[in-house]
Design a protein around this motif. Structure first.
Motif, PDB file in Angstrom:
ATOM      1  N   PHE A   1       0.868  -1.179   0.000  1.00 55.36           N
ATOM      2  CA  PHE A   1       0.000   0.000   0.000  1.00 55.36           C
ATOM      3  C   PHE A   1       0.899   1.221   0.000  1.00 55.36           C
ATOM      4  O   PHE A   1       1.789   1.341   0.848  1.00 55.36           O
ATOM      5  CB  PHE A   1      -0.918   0.021   1.225  1.00 55.36           C
ATOM      6  CG  PHE A   1      -1.806   1.237   1.277  1.00 55.36           C
ATOM      7  CD1 PHE A   1      -2.858   1.378   0.385  1.00 55.36           C
ATOM      8  CD2 PHE A   1      -1.575   2.242   2.189  1.00 55.36           C
ATOM      9  CE1 PHE A   1      -3.670   2.513   0.411  1.00 55.36           C
ATOM     10  CE2 PHE A   1      -2.388   3.367   2.232  1.00 55.36           C
ATOM     11  CZ  PHE A   1      -3.437   3.500   1.335  1.00 55.36           C
ATOM     12  N   GLY A   2       0.700   2.092  -0.979  1.00 49.14           N
ATOM     13  CA  GLY A   2       1.470   3.327  -1.076  1.00 49.14           C
ATOM     14  C   GLY A   2       0.551   4.485  -1.393  1.00 49.14           C
ATOM     15  O   GLY A   2      -0.576   4.289  -1.852  1.00 49.14           O
ATOM     16  N   GLN A   3       1.046   5.702  -1.140  1.00 45.07           N
ATOM     17  CA  GLN A   3       0.251   6.902  -1.388  1.00 45.07           C
ATOM     18  C   GLN A   3       1.074   7.920  -2.169  1.00 45.07           C
ATOM     19  O   GLN A   3       2.129   8.337  -1.712  1.00 45.07           O
ATOM     20  CB  GLN A   3      -0.157   7.542  -0.067  1.00 45.07           C
ATOM     21  CG  GLN A   3      -1.012   6.648   0.805  1.00 45.07           C
ATOM     22  CD  GLN A   3      -1.431   7.360   2.065  1.00 45.07           C
ATOM     23  OE1 GLN A   3      -2.228   8.282   2.018  1.00 45.07           O
ATOM     24  NE2 GLN A   3      -0.882   6.931   3.195  1.00 45.07           N
ATOM     25  N   ILE A   4       0.581   8.286  -3.357  1.00 44.99           N
ATOM     26  CA  ILE A   4       1.189   9.377  -4.103  1.00 44.99           C
ATOM     27  C   ILE A   4       0.541  10.662  -3.602  1.00 44.99           C
ATOM     28  O   ILE A   4      -0.666  10.842  -3.696  1.00 44.99           O
ATOM     29  CB  ILE A   4       1.072   9.195  -5.636  1.00 44.99           C
ATOM     30  CG1 ILE A   4       1.679  10.375  -6.393  1.00 44.99           C
ATOM     31  CG2 ILE A   4      -0.339   8.937  -6.089  1.00 44.99           C
ATOM     32  CD1 ILE A   4       3.166  10.399  -6.434  1.00 44.99           C
ATOM     33  N   LEU A   5       1.326  11.495  -2.958  1.00 48.43           N
ATOM     34  CA  LEU A   5       0.819  12.709  -2.324  1.00 48.43           C
ATOM     35  C   LEU A   5       0.847  13.896  -3.271  1.00 48.43           C
ATOM     36  O   LEU A   5      -0.015  14.775  -3.198  1.00 48.43           O
ATOM     37  CB  LEU A   5       1.626  13.004  -1.056  1.00 48.43           C
ATOM     38  CG  LEU A   5       1.656  11.840  -0.049  1.00 48.43           C
ATOM     39  CD1 LEU A   5       2.699  12.081   1.028  1.00 48.43           C
ATOM     40  CD2 LEU A   5       0.274  11.637   0.539  1.00 48.43           C
ATOM     41  N   GLN A   6       1.856  13.925  -4.147  1.00 42.64           N
ATOM     42  CA  GLN A   6       1.909  14.945  -5.190  1.00 42.64           C
ATOM     43  C   GLN A   6       2.972  14.571  -6.199  1.00 42.64           C
ATOM     44  O   GLN A   6       3.867  13.775  -5.911  1.00 42.64           O
ATOM     45  CB  GLN A   6       2.191  16.337  -4.628  1.00 42.64           C
ATOM     46  CG  GLN A   6       3.637  16.625  -4.290  1.00 42.64           C
ATOM     47  CD  GLN A   6       3.861  18.053  -3.826  1.00 42.64           C
ATOM     48  OE1 GLN A   6       3.182  18.511  -2.908  1.00 42.64           O
ATOM     49  NE2 GLN A   6       4.790  18.742  -4.430  1.00 42.64           N
ATOM     50  N   GLY A   7       2.839  15.127  -7.407  1.00 39.56           N
ATOM     51  CA  GLY A   7       3.839  14.924  -8.443  1.00 39.56           C
ATOM     52  C   GLY A   7       3.477  13.823  -9.416  1.00 39.56           C
ATOM     53  O   GLY A   7       2.316  13.493  -9.603  1.00 39.56           O
ATOM     54  N   THR A   8       4.513  13.282 -10.052  1.00 43.26           N
ATOM     55  CA  THR A   8       4.315  12.242 -11.062  1.00 43.26           C
ATOM     56  C   THR A   8       5.008  10.956 -10.623  1.00 43.26           C
ATOM     57  O   THR A   8       6.067  10.976 -10.000  1.00 43.26           O
ATOM     58  CB  THR A   8       4.888  12.670 -12.425  1.00 43.26           C
ATOM     59  OG1 THR A   8       6.265  13.020 -12.261  1.00 43.26           O
ATOM     60  CG2 THR A   8       4.129  13.846 -12.998  1.00 43.26           C
ATOM     61  N   MET A   9       4.375   9.853 -10.954  1.00 49.22           N
ATOM     62  CA  MET A   9       4.901   8.548 -10.588  1.00 49.22           C
ATOM     63  C   MET A   9       4.607   7.553 -11.698  1.00 49.22           C
ATOM     64  O   MET A   9       3.520   7.566 -12.287  1.00 49.22           O
ATOM     65  CB  MET A   9       4.247   8.038  -9.304  1.00 49.22           C
ATOM     66  CG  MET A   9       4.711   6.645  -8.908  1.00 49.22           C
ATOM     67  SD  MET A   9       3.805   5.944  -7.518  1.00 49.22           S
ATOM     68  CE  MET A   9       2.272   5.486  -8.302  1.00 49.22           C
ATOM     69  N   VAL A  10       5.579   6.691 -11.964  1.00 49.90           N
ATOM     70  CA  VAL A  10       5.366   5.530 -12.819  1.00 49.90           C
ATOM     71  C   VAL A  10       5.540   4.319 -11.919  1.00 49.90           C
ATOM     72  O   VAL A  10       6.501   4.227 -11.155  1.00 49.90           O
ATOM     73  CB  VAL A  10       6.352   5.485 -14.001  1.00 49.90           C
ATOM     74  CG1 VAL A  10       6.200   4.184 -14.776  1.00 49.90           C
ATOM     75  CG2 VAL A  10       6.154   6.680 -14.909  1.00 49.90           C
ATOM     76  N   TYR A  11       4.598   3.404 -11.998  1.00 52.11           N
ATOM     77  CA  TYR A  11       4.588   2.195 -11.176  1.00 52.11           C
ATOM     78  C   TYR A  11       4.598   0.990 -12.098  1.00 52.11           C
ATOM     79  O   TYR A  11       3.858   0.950 -13.079  1.00 52.11           O
ATOM     80  CB  TYR A  11       3.327   2.172 -10.304  1.00 52.11           C
ATOM     81  CG  TYR A  11       3.101   0.861  -9.591  1.00 52.11           C
ATOM     82  CD1 TYR A  11       3.566   0.670  -8.295  1.00 52.11           C
ATOM     83  CD2 TYR A  11       2.433  -0.188 -10.214  1.00 52.11           C
ATOM     84  CE1 TYR A  11       3.375  -0.547  -7.637  1.00 52.11           C
ATOM     85  CE2 TYR A  11       2.239  -1.401  -9.571  1.00 52.11           C
ATOM     86  CZ  TYR A  11       2.713  -1.570  -8.284  1.00 52.11           C
ATOM     87  OH  TYR A  11       2.529  -2.770  -7.648  1.00 52.11           O
ATOM     88  N   GLN A  12       5.435   0.004 -11.775  1.00 47.30           N
ATOM     89  CA  GLN A  12       5.409  -1.267 -12.496  1.00 47.30           C
ATOM     90  C   GLN A  12       5.416  -2.387 -11.474  1.00 47.30           C
ATOM     91  O   GLN A  12       6.312  -2.477 -10.633  1.00 47.30           O
ATOM     92  CB  GLN A  12       6.609  -1.403 -13.421  1.00 47.30           C
ATOM     93  CG  GLN A  12       6.577  -2.699 -14.206  1.00 47.30           C
ATOM     94  CD  GLN A  12       7.661  -2.757 -15.259  1.00 47.30           C
ATOM     95  OE1 GLN A  12       8.033  -1.753 -15.823  1.00 47.30           O
ATOM     96  NE2 GLN A  12       8.155  -3.947 -15.517  1.00 47.30           N
ATOM     97  N   SER A  13       4.412  -3.255 -11.548  1.00 45.74           N
ATOM     98  CA  SER A  13       4.256  -4.358 -10.595  1.00 45.74           C
ATOM     99  C   SER A  13       5.444  -5.302 -10.615  1.00 45.74           C
ATOM    100  O   SER A  13       6.015  -5.578 -11.665  1.00 45.74           O
ATOM    101  CB  SER A  13       3.020  -5.187 -10.921  1.00 45.74           C
ATOM    102  OG  SER A  13       1.861  -4.452 -10.688  1.00 45.74           O
ATOM    103  N   GLY A  14       5.732  -5.818  -9.434  1.00 50.23           N
ATOM    104  CA  GLY A  14       6.724  -6.875  -9.282  1.00 50.23           C
ATOM    105  C   GLY A  14       6.017  -8.194  -9.051  1.00 50.23           C
ATOM    106  O   GLY A  14       4.904  -8.427  -9.529  1.00 50.23           O
ATOM    107  N   ARG A  15       6.632  -9.039  -8.256  1.00 49.03           N
ATOM    108  CA  ARG A  15       6.090 -10.390  -8.033  1.00 49.03           C
ATOM    109  C   ARG A  15       4.772 -10.373  -7.262  1.00 49.03           C
ATOM    110  O   ARG A  15       3.907 -11.229  -7.490  1.00 49.03           O
ATOM    111  CB  ARG A  15       7.124 -11.256  -7.346  1.00 49.03           C
ATOM    112  CG  ARG A  15       8.284 -11.557  -8.301  1.00 49.03           C
ATOM    113  CD  ARG A  15       9.415 -12.365  -7.744  1.00 49.03           C
ATOM    114  NE  ARG A  15       8.977 -13.580  -7.097  1.00 49.03           N
ATOM    115  CZ  ARG A  15       9.718 -14.219  -6.207  1.00 49.03           C
ATOM    116  NH1 ARG A  15      10.898 -13.758  -5.865  1.00 49.03           N
ATOM    117  NH2 ARG A  15       9.277 -15.326  -5.647  1.00 49.03           N
TER     118      ARG A  15
END
Length: 152
Positions: free
Chosen positions: A103-117
């Protein structure tokens, strides 16, 4: 005099938190840093450098011209662009106990996420929160942009 100094150093090492164990086990590692980037941990701001361990409850942040890339222990990739803040709220990757979650929270800005296992084994146990919604991740890659709060 030398014995007194050694005794003082030993006493301080017992009293002051100095090891990563004080923050639990590392859940990942900073892999790439460009410009201003830091990790907020227990009220302290630690400059992000390649190889720095990240822990549960750390907040990743970047400056106006900064970027940071982190790989979590299951292979999940998180990349942040300029003026970003992302909180690593919880993470569990324990295949021996069949325990998985992120569980994560993007609070501001830009993010790229790629799933792992975890995204392949237990995608229902991954959530990324934004100020307006919660993204349920199902073994995927996505990008998100969250504007800075008014007044920042």
């Amino acid at each position: 005099m030398r014995g007194l100094l050694l005794g003082l150093l030993l006493a301080l090492s017992v009293v002051l938190p100095t090891s990563a164990q004080d923050f639990g086990p590392a859940i990942g590692t900073v892999k790439v840093v460009d410009g201003e980037a830091a990790v907020e941990r227990a009220g302290a701001v630690i400059p992000a450098v390649e190889g720095l361990d990240v822990h549960r409850s750390d907040t990743l942040r970047t400056g106006a011209a900064g970027a940071v890339g982190v790989t979590l222990n299951d292979g999940t990739l998180i990349s942040l662009g300029p003026n970003s803040r992302f909180e690593l709220s919880s993470f569990e990757f324990a295949p021996q106990r069949d325990a998985f979650g992120f569980f994560g929270q993007i609070l501001q800005g830009t993010m790229v996420y790629q799933s792992g296992r975890i995204g392949k084994i237990a995608p229902e146990n991954i959530q990324i929160k934004t100020p307006l919604s919660v993204v349920a991740v199902r073994g995927t890659r996505f990008a998100v942009r969250v504007p800075a709060p008014e007044g920042n």
